[in-house]
Scaffold this motif. Structure first.
Motif, PDB file in Angstrom:
ATOM      1  N   GLU A 168     -90.841  -7.405  76.784  1.00 20.90           N
ATOM      2  CA  GLU A 168     -89.449  -6.209  77.255  1.00 20.90           C
ATOM      3  C   GLU A 168     -88.424  -6.944  77.971  1.00 20.90           C
ATOM      4  O   GLU A 168     -88.670  -8.141  78.399  1.00 20.90           O
ATOM      5  N   ILE A 169     -87.389  -6.487  77.884  1.00 18.75           N
ATOM      6  CA  ILE A 169     -86.274  -6.902  78.462  1.00 18.75           C
ATOM      7  C   ILE A 169     -85.853  -6.138  80.037  1.00 18.75           C
ATOM      8  O   ILE A 169     -85.486  -5.123  79.960  1.00 18.75           O
ATOM      9  N   GLY A 170     -85.902  -7.151  81.002  1.00 19.69           N
ATOM     10  CA  GLY A 170     -85.423  -6.607  82.326  1.00 19.69           C
ATOM     11  C   GLY A 170     -83.825  -6.623  82.449  1.00 19.69           C
ATOM     12  O   GLY A 170     -83.066  -7.755  82.096  1.00 19.69           O
ATOM     13  N   LEU A 171     -83.119  -5.781  82.539  1.00 20.18           N
ATOM     14  CA  LEU A 171     -81.647  -5.667  82.534  1.00 20.18           C
ATOM     15  C   LEU A 171     -80.986  -5.008  84.146  1.00 20.18           C
ATOM     16  O   LEU A 171     -81.373  -3.979  84.541  1.00 20.18           O
ATOM     17  N   ARG A 172     -80.164  -6.062  84.591  1.00 19.80           N
ATOM     18  CA  ARG A 172     -79.612  -5.679  85.940  1.00 19.80           C
ATOM     19  C   ARG A 172     -78.152  -5.892  85.611  1.00 19.80           C
ATOM     20  O   ARG A 172     -77.660  -6.723  85.042  1.00 19.80           O
ATOM     21  N   VAL A 173     -77.100  -5.062  86.290  1.00 20.69           N
ATOM     22  CA  VAL A 173     -75.731  -5.079  85.934  1.00 20.69           C
ATOM     23  C   VAL A 173     -75.236  -6.245  86.945  1.00 20.69           C
ATOM     24  O   VAL A 173     -75.794  -6.528  88.045  1.00 20.69           O
ATOM     25  N   LEU A 174     -74.185  -6.782  86.568  1.00 21.02           N
ATOM     26  CA  LEU A 174     -73.620  -7.842  87.245  1.00 21.02           C
ATOM     27  C   LEU A 174     -72.565  -7.414  88.511  1.00 21.02           C
ATOM     28  O   LEU A 174     -71.796  -6.687  87.940  1.00 21.02           O
ATOM     29  N   ASN A 175     -72.590  -7.692  89.547  1.00 12.99           N
ATOM     30  CA  ASN A 175     -71.656  -6.952  90.607  1.00 12.99           C
ATOM     31  C   ASN A 175     -70.326  -7.842  90.594  1.00 12.99           C
ATOM     32  O   ASN A 175     -70.093  -8.901  89.838  1.00 12.99           O
ATOM     33  N   GLU A 176     -69.699  -7.570  91.495  1.00 17.12           N
ATOM     34  CA  GLU A 176     -68.292  -8.245  91.501  1.00 17.12           C
ATOM     35  C   GLU A 176     -68.354  -9.671  92.000  1.00 17.12           C
ATOM     36  O   GLU A 176     -67.269 -10.486  91.775  1.00 17.12           O
ATOM     37  N   ASN A 177     -69.514 -10.333  92.326  1.00 13.67           N
ATOM     38  CA  ASN A 177     -69.826 -11.428  92.757  1.00 13.67           C
ATOM     39  C   ASN A 177     -70.536 -12.282  91.540  1.00 13.67           C
ATOM     40  O   ASN A 177     -71.008 -13.375  91.795  1.00 13.67           O
ATOM     41  N   ASP A 178     -70.785 -11.592  90.563  1.00 13.51           N
ATOM     42  CA  ASP A 178     -71.386 -12.184  89.051  1.00 13.51           C
ATOM     43  C   ASP A 178     -72.812 -12.532  89.426  1.00 13.51           C
ATOM     44  O   ASP A 178     -73.260 -13.493  88.765  1.00 13.51           O
ATOM     45  N   VAL A 179     -73.315 -11.664  90.144  1.00 14.60           N
ATOM     46  CA  VAL A 179     -74.904 -12.075  90.442  1.00 14.60           C
ATOM     47  C   VAL A 179     -75.632 -10.655  89.921  1.00 14.60           C
ATOM     48  O   VAL A 179     -74.899  -9.576  90.065  1.00 14.60           O
ATOM     49  N   PRO A 180     -76.693 -10.478  89.436  1.00 20.24           N
ATOM     50  CA  PRO A 180     -77.546  -9.506  89.266  1.00 20.24           C
ATOM     51  C   PRO A 180     -77.824  -8.409  90.490  1.00 20.24           C
ATOM     52  O   PRO A 180     -78.228  -9.066  91.508  1.00 20.24           O
TER      53      PRO A 180
ATOM     54  N   GLU B 203     -70.914 -18.348  77.061  1.00 24.05           N
ATOM     55  CA  GLU B 203     -69.835 -19.064  77.910  1.00 24.05           C
ATOM     56  C   GLU B 203     -69.678 -18.649  79.492  1.00 24.05           C
ATOM     57  O   GLU B 203     -69.619 -19.377  80.414  1.00 24.05           O
ATOM     58  N   LEU B 204     -69.551 -17.176  79.581  1.00 33.15           N
ATOM     59  CA  LEU B 204     -69.652 -16.821  80.788  1.00 33.15           C
ATOM     60  C   LEU B 204     -70.905 -16.943  81.616  1.00 33.15           C
ATOM     61  O   LEU B 204     -70.827 -17.254  82.985  1.00 33.15           O
ATOM     62  N   TYR B 205     -71.988 -17.033  80.891  1.00 35.57           N
ATOM     63  CA  TYR B 205     -73.268 -17.218  81.666  1.00 35.57           C
ATOM     64  C   TYR B 205     -73.242 -18.795  82.283  1.00 35.57           C
ATOM     65  O   TYR B 205     -73.290 -18.918  83.520  1.00 35.57           O
ATOM     66  N   ILE B 206     -72.858 -19.638  81.381  1.00 38.58           N
ATOM     67  CA  ILE B 206     -72.884 -20.973  81.903  1.00 38.58           C
ATOM     68  C   ILE B 206     -71.878 -21.274  82.746  1.00 38.58           C
ATOM     69  O   ILE B 206     -72.184 -22.274  83.852  1.00 38.58           O
ATOM     70  N   SER B 207     -70.555 -20.875  82.649  1.00 41.50           N
ATOM     71  CA  SER B 207     -69.548 -21.228  83.510  1.00 41.50           C
ATOM     72  C   SER B 207     -69.421 -20.458  84.916  1.00 41.50           C
ATOM     73  O   SER B 207     -68.952 -20.749  85.932  1.00 41.50           O
ATOM     74  N   THR B 208     -69.862 -19.243  85.025  1.00 40.90           N
ATOM     75  CA  THR B 208     -69.749 -18.175  86.153  1.00 40.90           C
ATOM     76  C   THR B 208     -70.831 -17.743  86.684  1.00 40.90           C
ATOM     77  O   THR B 208     -71.351 -18.077  87.790  1.00 40.90           O
ATOM     78  N   VAL B 209     -71.919 -17.087  85.623  1.00 41.10           N
ATOM     79  CA  VAL B 209     -73.010 -16.306  86.369  1.00 41.10           C
ATOM     80  C   VAL B 209     -74.055 -17.355  86.881  1.00 41.10           C
ATOM     81  O   VAL B 209     -74.563 -16.783  87.896  1.00 41.10           O
ATOM     82  N   PHE B 210     -74.616 -18.087  86.057  1.00 40.70           N
ATOM     83  CA  PHE B 210     -75.441 -19.021  86.296  1.00 40.70           C
ATOM     84  C   PHE B 210     -75.348 -19.900  87.732  1.00 40.70           C
ATOM     85  O   PHE B 210     -76.105 -19.978  88.542  1.00 40.70           O
TER      86      PHE B 210
ATOM     87  N   ALA C 258     -73.144 -18.866  90.004  1.00 39.91           N
ATOM     88  CA  ALA C 258     -73.314 -17.845  91.296  1.00 39.91           C
ATOM     89  C   ALA C 258     -75.008 -17.436  91.573  1.00 39.91           C
ATOM     90  O   ALA C 258     -75.141 -17.327  92.771  1.00 39.91           O
ATOM     91  N   ILE C 259     -75.712 -17.240  90.708  1.00 37.30           N
ATOM     92  CA  ILE C 259     -77.091 -17.142  90.766  1.00 37.30           C
ATOM     93  C   ILE C 259     -77.642 -18.224  91.664  1.00 37.30           C
ATOM     94  O   ILE C 259     -78.503 -18.084  92.537  1.00 37.30           O
ATOM     95  N   GLN C 260     -77.497 -19.665  91.235  1.00 40.57           N
ATOM     96  CA  GLN C 260     -77.945 -20.853  91.780  1.00 40.57           C
ATOM     97  C   GLN C 260     -77.469 -20.802  93.335  1.00 40.57           C
ATOM     98  O   GLN C 260     -78.150 -21.140  94.194  1.00 40.57           O
ATOM     99  N   HIS C 261     -76.381 -20.378  93.549  1.00 41.24           N
ATOM    100  CA  HIS C 261     -75.610 -20.573  95.033  1.00 41.24           C
ATOM    101  C   HIS C 261     -76.459 -19.446  95.622  1.00 41.24           C
ATOM    102  O   HIS C 261     -76.771 -19.685  97.048  1.00 41.24           O
ATOM    103  N   LEU C 262     -76.659 -18.390  95.088  1.00 42.15           N
ATOM    104  CA  LEU C 262     -77.103 -17.612  96.036  1.00 42.15           C
ATOM    105  C   LEU C 262     -78.780 -17.664  96.206  1.00 42.15           C
ATOM    106  O   LEU C 262     -79.209 -17.726  97.418  1.00 42.15           O
TER     107      LEU C 262
END
Length: 248
Positions: free
Chosen positions: A47-59, A80-87, A89-93
């Motif tokens: 199954e797939i867990g789905l969470r919305v991205l907030n204004e800071n690009d994290v789930p 591209e968005l995941y590699i450049s921005t979301v990943f 941001a998640i790492q930083h958090l």
């Protein structure tokens, strides 16, 4: 020669979906297309867990579960968005949370509080950060601040998930040690409705009730613990004590 197949990598990344809405009436009627971004992660059962991205690009927010078929049919991968921005941001958090955890474990609760605060600015409902900052307050016997965190956590279903079990246990125990018995009991009772039968939750409620002086009720919960695990040493010890003239 080996015939074993290499398992397919699990889905993990950013996906988008579009929602078409009609607004207005008559001649002013028009279609509006809205785009939404999500972080999707495949679970062990497929199954797939789905969470919305907030204004800071994290789930952020509550996780919803969909099938892999629904993901592939209704969502578009945004590699591209995941590699450049979301990943990043998640790492930083995650790095911020890891630093906060280390500082708290070393007893540096003020530094830890500051780091948890940084994490909460990125994701205000982050379970790990909320538990962490609450534990800092409890370690410093700041009951009023801890109560504010307690009120926030008790409304979050995700706080009682298996992945946060150790934090949940630490927080409940710290509430009891700070003699916040009513809060601790409410906290554990809330968990009963969201988890499978967990002997430890029943025992922790029994212990809180004993500390409150409600020995009869404490015995009832000790017995509920033993109904799940008849060999529970803490529950057996508490029951034996409560059955003596020292107890009830």
């Amino acid at each position: 020669m080996s015939t074993e197949l290499t398992p397919m990598p699990k889905i993990k990344g950013t996906f988008s979906t579009k929602l078409v809405q009609e607004i207005g009436t008559g001649t002013t009627k028009r279609k509006v297309i809205q785009s939404f971004l999500y972080f999707a992660e495949e679970k062990d059962n497929g199954e797939i867990g789905l969470r919305v991205l907030n204004e800071n690009d994290v789930p952020a927010g509550e996780e919803q579960i969909i099938s892999k078929e629904e993901l592939l049919e209704s969502f578009t991968p945004e590699v591209e968005l995941y590699i450049s921005t979301v990943f990043p941001a998640i790492q930083h958090l995650n790095k911020t949370l890891a630093k906060a955890d280390r500082e708290r474990q070393h007893g540096n609760t003020f530094t830890a509080e500051m780091e948890y605060g940084k994490a909460l600015k990125i994701d205000e409902d982050n379970i790990r950060a909320n538990f962490g900052i609450g534990l800092c307050y409890l370690d410093r016997n700041e009951a009023e601040k801890a109560t504010d965190v307690f009120k926030r956590l008790i409304d979050l279903d995700a706080a009682f998930g298996k992945q946060h079990k150790h934090l949940f246990n630490d927080f409940g125990i710290s509430l009891r040690k700070n003699e916040m018995f009513d809060e601790a009991i409410r906290f554990y009772t809330r968990a009963l409705g969201l988890t499978d039968n967990d002997e430890n939750i029943y025992f922790n409620i029994a212990r809180c009730l004993y500390d409150k002086g409600q020995k009869k009720e404490s015995l009832e919960y000790a017995e509920k613990c033993l109904a799940i695990n008849p060999q529970s040493k803490p529950a057996l010890k508490l029951k034996k004590f409560l059955r003596t003239k020292k107890g009830i």
